[in-house]
Motif scaffolding. Structure first.
Motif, PDB file in Angstrom:
ATOM      1  N   TYR A 101       0.358  -1.135  -7.349  1.00 57.54           N
ATOM      2  CA  TYR A 101       0.179   0.072  -6.660  1.00 57.54           C
ATOM      3  C   TYR A 101       0.658   0.161  -5.083  1.00 57.54           C
ATOM      4  CZ  TYR A 101      -2.151   4.176  -4.776  1.00 57.54           C
ATOM      5  OH  TYR A 101      -2.285   5.372  -3.998  1.00 57.54           O
ATOM      6  N   THR A 131       7.650   2.426 -13.839  1.00 57.46           N
ATOM      7  CA  THR A 131       6.975   2.842 -12.268  1.00 57.46           C
ATOM      8  C   THR A 131       6.869   4.248 -12.325  1.00 57.46           C
ATOM      9  OG1 THR A 131       8.056   0.839 -11.530  1.00 57.46           O
ATOM     10  CG2 THR A 131       7.389   2.753 -10.067  1.00 57.46           C
ATOM     11  N   HIS A 161       3.126   7.824  -3.515  1.00 56.38           N
ATOM     12  CA  HIS A 161       2.522   6.705  -3.946  1.00 56.38           C
ATOM     13  C   HIS A 161       3.241   6.565  -5.278  1.00 56.38           C
ATOM     14  CE1 HIS A 161       0.528  10.044  -6.459  1.00 56.38           C
ATOM     15  NE2 HIS A 161       0.674   9.183  -7.491  1.00 56.38           N
ATOM     16  N   SER A 162       3.042   5.355  -5.636  1.00 58.80           N
ATOM     17  CA  SER A 162       3.846   4.771  -6.844  1.00 58.80           C
ATOM     18  C   SER A 162       2.692   3.696  -7.448  1.00 58.80           C
ATOM     19  CB  SER A 162       5.209   4.118  -6.446  1.00 58.80           C
ATOM     20  OG  SER A 162       4.920   3.228  -5.915  1.00 58.80           O
ATOM     21  N   PHE A 163       2.950   3.586  -8.896  1.00 60.25           N
ATOM     22  CA  PHE A 163       2.266   2.427  -9.584  1.00 60.25           C
ATOM     23  C   PHE A 163       2.892   2.111 -10.828  1.00 60.25           C
ATOM     24  CE2 PHE A 163       0.282   6.570 -10.701  1.00 60.25           C
ATOM     25  CZ  PHE A 163       0.401   6.520 -11.929  1.00 60.25           C
ATOM     26  N   HIS A 207       1.117   2.741  -1.870  1.00 58.64           N
ATOM     27  CA  HIS A 207       1.068   3.959  -1.085  1.00 58.64           C
ATOM     28  C   HIS A 207       1.711   4.094   0.199  1.00 58.64           C
ATOM     29  CE1 HIS A 207      -1.107   7.155   1.546  1.00 58.64           C
ATOM     30  NE2 HIS A 207      -1.042   7.705   0.476  1.00 58.64           N
ATOM     31  N   ASN A 262       0.614  -1.998  -0.222  1.00 57.74           N
ATOM     32  CA  ASN A 262       0.683  -2.743  -1.762  1.00 57.74           C
ATOM     33  C   ASN A 262      -0.429  -3.534  -1.979  1.00 57.74           C
ATOM     34  OD1 ASN A 262       3.593  -1.404  -1.717  1.00 57.74           O
ATOM     35  ND2 ASN A 262       3.896  -2.785   0.058  1.00 57.74           N
TER      36      ASN A 262
END
Length: 258
Positions: free
Chosen positions: A71, A127, A101-103, A73, A54
């Motif tokens: 972000y 998100t 993944h997220s951001f 992963h 993170n």
């Protein structure tokens, strides 16, 4: 973690974290648990630990307003998965997904006072999240962008009365193969202080419009499933209450009844 105080009103911070999540005993239990003739569950002895990275950049203004970019992963993300076999039975098993993944952005507006008797807090986020996995040589993905907002209001009224009203909305969310449909809720609370604030009587109602009913969907690998919603009786049993709080001197606990 790194911090920089640009001025009295402006502050910046950068945070990086890494975590490891190891599979628990149940997730790796090789024995089959039969739910019915079409559904059974089994652990996965081949599960690998999950690594989560993170990073978050934050800006704080006047110690009340914040803006964050983040972000995340996940490597070998562990997620409960649903596999349809040739005999049409469904195997529920945790798997290491190929990737996730997220951001997104988060914003907070706290302790705002439109009037002296009204304090409000607003927190929102946007998100984007994506999961990938492979089954029988075929690649699947689950991807969504989720808006979310929470608003909380406190009202200081006359003669020892106060009130609270809050609301929450979340767009569609995902985790592994599953999707959670959009949901929202509104709640309210009224409080009366008695006998020089030694006692307080309150009543609250949660989910006023019977809207907080999570619905989980799975649409993957020739399987479609939607969870059932709460019954009206189940909802009514836990959505409102009254209570009496007994105040004590500083440092002593309070007694609360419902």
């Amino acid at each position: 973690m790194a911090q920089y105080q640009a001025s009295e009103n402006h502050g910046l911070s950068l945070v990086y974290t890494r975590r490891i999540i190891r599979p628990n005993y149940r997730s790796m239990n090789p024995f089959v648990e039969v739910r019915d003739q079409f559904l059974y569950e089994q652990g996965n002895t081949r599960l690998q630990p999950e690594l989560i990275d993170n990073i978050e950049l934050s800006w704080l203004f006047k110690k009340r307003y914040s803006l964050q970019a983040f972000y995340s992963h996940r490597s070998n993300s562990i997620s409960l998965s649903f596999l349809v076999e040739d005999n049409s039975r469904v195997l529920v098993m945790p798997l290491n997904l190929s990737g996730n993944h997220s951001f997104g952005l988060k914003a907070g507006l706290n302790n705002m006072q439109p009037f002296k008797w009204w304090t409000t807090h607003i927190n929102a986020s946007l998100t984007h999240k994506k999961f990938d996995w492979i089954i029988s040589g075929k690649t699947f993905k689950n991807e969504v962008t989720t808006p979310m907002v929470h608003i909380s209001n406190q009202f200081l009224l006359s003669r020892g009365w106060s009130a609270e009203a809050s609301g929450f909305y979340s767009g569609e969310m995902i985790e592994g193969q599953t999707r959670v449909k959009p949901l929202w809720t509104m709640s309210a609370r009224v409080r009366k202080n008695l006998f020089d604030n030694k006692f307080s009587l309150y009543i609250y109602a949660h989910d006023l419009f019977y809207s907080n009913r999570p619905r989980v969907c799975i649409d993957s690998n020739y399987l479609y499933y939607t969870s059932e919603e709460k019954t009206t009786q189940e909802w009514q049993a836990s959505q409102s209450a009254t209570g009496l709080t007994v105040g004590k001197r500083s440092g002593e606990p309070s007694v609360q009844t419902e």
